[in-house]
Design a protein around this motif. Sequence first.
Motif, mmCIF file in Angstrom:
data_model
loop_
_atom_site.group_PDB
_atom_site.id
_atom_site.type_symbol
_atom_site.label_atom_id
_atom_site.label_comp_id
_atom_site.label_asym_id
_atom_site.label_seq_id
_atom_site.Cartn_x
_atom_site.Cartn_y
_atom_site.Cartn_z
ATOM 1 N N ARG A 166 -11.197 -15.198 33.423
ATOM 2 C CA ARG A 166 -12.611 -14.817 33.433
ATOM 3 C C ARG A 166 -12.846 -13.557 34.260
ATOM 4 O O ARG A 166 -13.652 -12.703 33.900
ATOM 5 N N THR A 167 -12.139 -13.441 35.369
ATOM 6 C CA THR A 167 -12.271 -12.232 36.193
ATOM 7 C C THR A 167 -11.731 -11.010 35.458
ATOM 8 O O THR A 167 -12.382 -9.960 35.419
ATOM 9 N N ILE A 168 -10.558 -11.154 34.881
ATOM 10 C CA ILE A 168 -9.934 -10.033 34.172
ATOM 11 C C ILE A 168 -10.797 -9.597 32.985
ATOM 12 O O ILE A 168 -10.961 -8.401 32.711
ATOM 13 N N LYS A 169 -11.373 -10.568 32.287
ATOM 14 C CA LYS A 169 -12.222 -10.248 31.142
ATOM 15 C C LYS A 169 -13.422 -9.403 31.568
ATOM 16 O O LYS A 169 -13.793 -8.434 30.887
ATOM 17 N N ARG A 170 -14.011 -9.744 32.711
ATOM 18 C CA ARG A 170 -15.193 -9.004 33.177
ATOM 19 C C ARG A 170 -14.820 -7.635 33.738
ATOM 20 O O ARG A 170 -15.625 -6.708 33.739
ATOM 21 N N LEU A 171 -13.602 -7.494 34.240
ATOM 22 C CA LEU A 171 -13.174 -6.246 34.866
ATOM 23 C C LEU A 171 -12.548 -5.263 33.885
ATOM 24 O O LEU A 171 -12.372 -4.090 34.208
ATOM 25 N N LYS A 172 -12.192 -5.739 32.706
ATOM 26 C CA LYS A 172 -11.340 -4.987 31.794
ATOM 27 C C LYS A 172 -11.762 -3.537 31.607
ATOM 28 O O LYS A 172 -10.940 -2.619 31.658
ATOM 29 N N ASP A 173 -13.052 -3.299 31.399
ATOM 30 C CA ASP A 173 -13.521 -1.947 31.113
ATOM 31 C C ASP A 173 -13.558 -1.049 32.347
ATOM 32 O O ASP A 173 -13.734 0.168 32.224
ATOM 33 N N GLN A 174 -13.415 -1.629 33.549
ATOM 34 C CA GLN A 174 -13.403 -0.845 34.787
ATOM 35 C C GLN A 174 -11.994 -0.447 35.211
ATOM 36 O O GLN A 174 -11.827 0.321 36.154
ATOM 37 N N ILE A 175 -10.978 -0.964 34.510
ATOM 38 C CA ILE A 175 -9.581 -0.793 34.927
ATOM 39 C C ILE A 175 -8.918 0.328 34.126
ATOM 40 O O ILE A 175 -8.874 0.295 32.891
ATOM 41 N N LYS A 176 -8.397 1.322 34.837
ATOM 42 C CA LYS A 176 -7.727 2.440 34.176
ATOM 43 C C LYS A 176 -6.276 2.114 33.829
ATOM 44 O O LYS A 176 -5.748 2.572 32.817
ATOM 45 N N LEU A 188 -2.359 -9.995 29.221
ATOM 46 C CA LEU A 188 -3.398 -8.965 29.166
ATOM 47 C C LEU A 188 -3.643 -8.497 27.735
ATOM 48 O O LEU A 188 -4.786 -8.275 27.340
ATOM 49 N N LEU A 189 -2.587 -8.346 26.968
ATOM 50 C CA LEU A 189 -2.748 -7.962 25.563
ATOM 51 C C LEU A 189 -3.534 -9.026 24.803
ATOM 52 O O LEU A 189 -4.421 -8.713 24.000
ATOM 53 N N TYR A 190 -3.243 -10.274 25.057
ATOM 54 C CA TYR A 190 -3.935 -11.387 24.409
ATOM 55 C C TYR A 190 -5.417 -11.399 24.765
ATOM 56 O O TYR A 190 -6.261 -11.820 23.969
ATOM 57 N N TRP A 191 -5.729 -10.888 25.963
ATOM 58 C CA TRP A 191 -7.117 -10.863 26.435
ATOM 59 C C TRP A 191 -7.826 -9.548 26.125
ATOM 60 O O TRP A 191 -8.901 -9.291 26.633
ATOM 61 N N GLY A 192 -7.209 -8.692 25.315
ATOM 62 C CA GLY A 192 -7.908 -7.524 24.810
ATOM 63 C C GLY A 192 -7.587 -6.206 25.483
ATOM 64 O O GLY A 192 -8.237 -5.194 25.200
ATOM 65 N N PHE A 193 -6.586 -6.158 26.361
ATOM 66 C CA PHE A 193 -6.213 -4.898 27.002
ATOM 67 C C PHE A 193 -5.535 -3.962 26.014
ATOM 68 O O PHE A 193 -4.818 -4.402 25.109
ATOM 69 N N ASP A 194 -5.720 -2.678 26.222
ATOM 70 C CA ASP A 194 -5.004 -1.654 25.480
ATOM 71 C C ASP A 194 -3.565 -1.593 26.006
ATOM 72 O O ASP A 194 -3.349 -1.481 27.216
ATOM 73 N N SER A 195 -2.595 -1.656 25.121
ATOM 74 C CA SER A 195 -1.188 -1.651 25.541
ATOM 75 C C SER A 195 -0.826 -0.396 26.321
ATOM 76 O O SER A 195 0.076 -0.416 27.165
ATOM 77 N N LYS A 196 -1.558 0.716 26.069
ATOM 78 C CA LYS A 196 -1.270 1.960 26.771
ATOM 79 C C LYS A 196 -1.685 1.907 28.240
ATOM 80 O O LYS A 196 -1.309 2.777 29.020
ATOM 81 N N LYS A 197 -2.484 0.900 28.589
ATOM 82 C CA LYS A 197 -2.950 0.765 29.973
ATOM 83 C C LYS A 197 -2.145 -0.258 30.768
ATOM 84 O O LYS A 197 -2.518 -0.604 31.882
ATOM 85 N N ILE A 198 -1.057 -0.750 30.207
ATOM 86 C CA ILE A 198 -0.258 -1.791 30.863
ATOM 87 C C ILE A 198 1.137 -1.265 31.167
ATOM 88 O O ILE A 198 1.827 -0.752 30.285
ATOM 89 N N ILE A 199 1.539 -1.372 32.430
ATOM 90 C CA ILE A 199 2.896 -1.025 32.862
ATOM 91 C C ILE A 199 3.567 -2.296 33.368
ATOM 92 O O ILE A 199 3.083 -2.919 34.315
ATOM 93 N N GLU A 200 4.656 -2.702 32.738
ATOM 94 C CA GLU A 200 5.428 -3.860 33.188
ATOM 95 C C GLU A 200 6.637 -3.376 33.990
ATOM 96 O O GLU A 200 7.367 -2.484 33.546
ATOM 97 N N LEU A 201 6.837 -3.957 35.162
ATOM 98 C CA LEU A 201 7.953 -3.567 36.021
ATOM 99 C C LEU A 201 8.873 -4.748 36.301
ATOM 100 O O LEU A 201 8.410 -5.880 36.484
ATOM 101 N N ASN A 202 10.148 -4.471 36.347
ATOM 102 C CA ASN A 202 11.124 -5.425 36.866
ATOM 103 C C ASN A 202 11.301 -5.129 38.352
ATOM 104 O O ASN A 202 10.817 -4.111 38.869
ATOM 105 N N TRP A 203 11.987 -6.009 39.053
ATOM 106 C CA TRP A 203 12.214 -5.774 40.472
ATOM 107 C C TRP A 203 12.903 -4.431 40.707
ATOM 108 O O TRP A 203 13.823 -4.044 39.983
ATOM 109 N N ASN A 204 12.402 -3.714 41.710
ATOM 110 C CA ASN A 204 12.934 -2.419 42.139
ATOM 111 C C ASN A 204 12.699 -1.296 41.123
ATOM 112 O O ASN A 204 13.343 -0.253 41.185
#
Length: 363
Positions: A166-176, A188-204
């Motif tokens: 619920r928090t992420i849904k309300r914040l989505k449009d404010q997040i670069k 995040l993708l399932y909740w409507g985020f643009d894939s171009k706005k998501i960075i997935e990191l492994n350790w280090n």
Amino acid sequence: MKMTCLRAGLAALSIVVAGCGLVRSVGKNPEGEELSQLDTLANYKNGGFENLAERADSTVKRNKLLLLLHNRSKVTRPSRGLPWVKTNLKTLTAAAPTVVWFGHSSLLIKARQGNILIDPVFSNHAGPIPGLVTAFKGTSNYHAKDMPPIDVLIISHDHYDHLDYRTIKRLKDQIKMAIVPKGVGADLLYWGFDSKKIIELNWNQSFTLPGGLRITATPAQHRSNRTYAKSNKTLWASYVIQAGQYRMFYGGDSGYGPLFKQIGQQYGPFDMAFLECGQYSTNWPWAHLWLEQPAQAAADLNARMMQPIHWAKFDAADQAWNEPIKKLLPAAAKLGIPLNVPRIGEPYTLGYPPKKVVWWNFE
């Protein structure tokens, strides 16, 4: 009769809507090509992510229903609302990074290089079902609408008290941009985020944002799951945050181990370490820091100051709500680790004397 039917229809509709929200809040694990990519990672084995160290309680079998319903004792909740400070987050400025804590593990860091929001939970509960794990009075006065534009959202892992639908849904449009551990991007993708706005990191692994903020995912000793059916399908992480000359460490959820000293040697020293000091339990002895361990972890990290997190909002374990800070104070003093313990919403700017007002001394 028509009015009764109308009310019944509206009630049924509300149940359906709530049910839809419940289903979506569970999120979605990686699948398809993304799952195939995870299977190539060194820390992903036998269908799930693994900790660096072997679990100490791998043979413990927990009763799932008891885990949901345990610790309803009044001692785990404060008798009155926690004190808090109202801060205009949109106009807040400072020469050095300034931190605002919202209870539990939610933080806003305002730096010259950008605004960082970490593990925000602005719902009044932690979990897919409202009413099971509810927030303490005084801890729900900040909302998504109070946040400034967010240059980067950082998520440590997929548990409900750190990743709230619920928090992420309300914040989505404010997040670069969002930086998450491997696999968490599927939620995040399932909740409507643009894939171009998501960075997935492994350790280090690291990512530098346009404004100059450099975020590095580092190991943690924990687990992941949003249902009991599937565990460890997504990664959990701590983070090193570099903002100009300042270096901060966010521990997320993690049990104690050699990893803190290793991170300190590789990425330290740190101007501030945000480390959990609550919700430890014999149900999960390896997955959270216990009693004096946050102070030792801060020393291992070579941190100049520590701020306790993961306390003072939810009663997800069986200790008194203020026991964590009472136990941590003498342990930190013994090791010479300065503690910053602000009230909810009270800004702290790096380089200033720590907040020391004792606001938690009541049952």
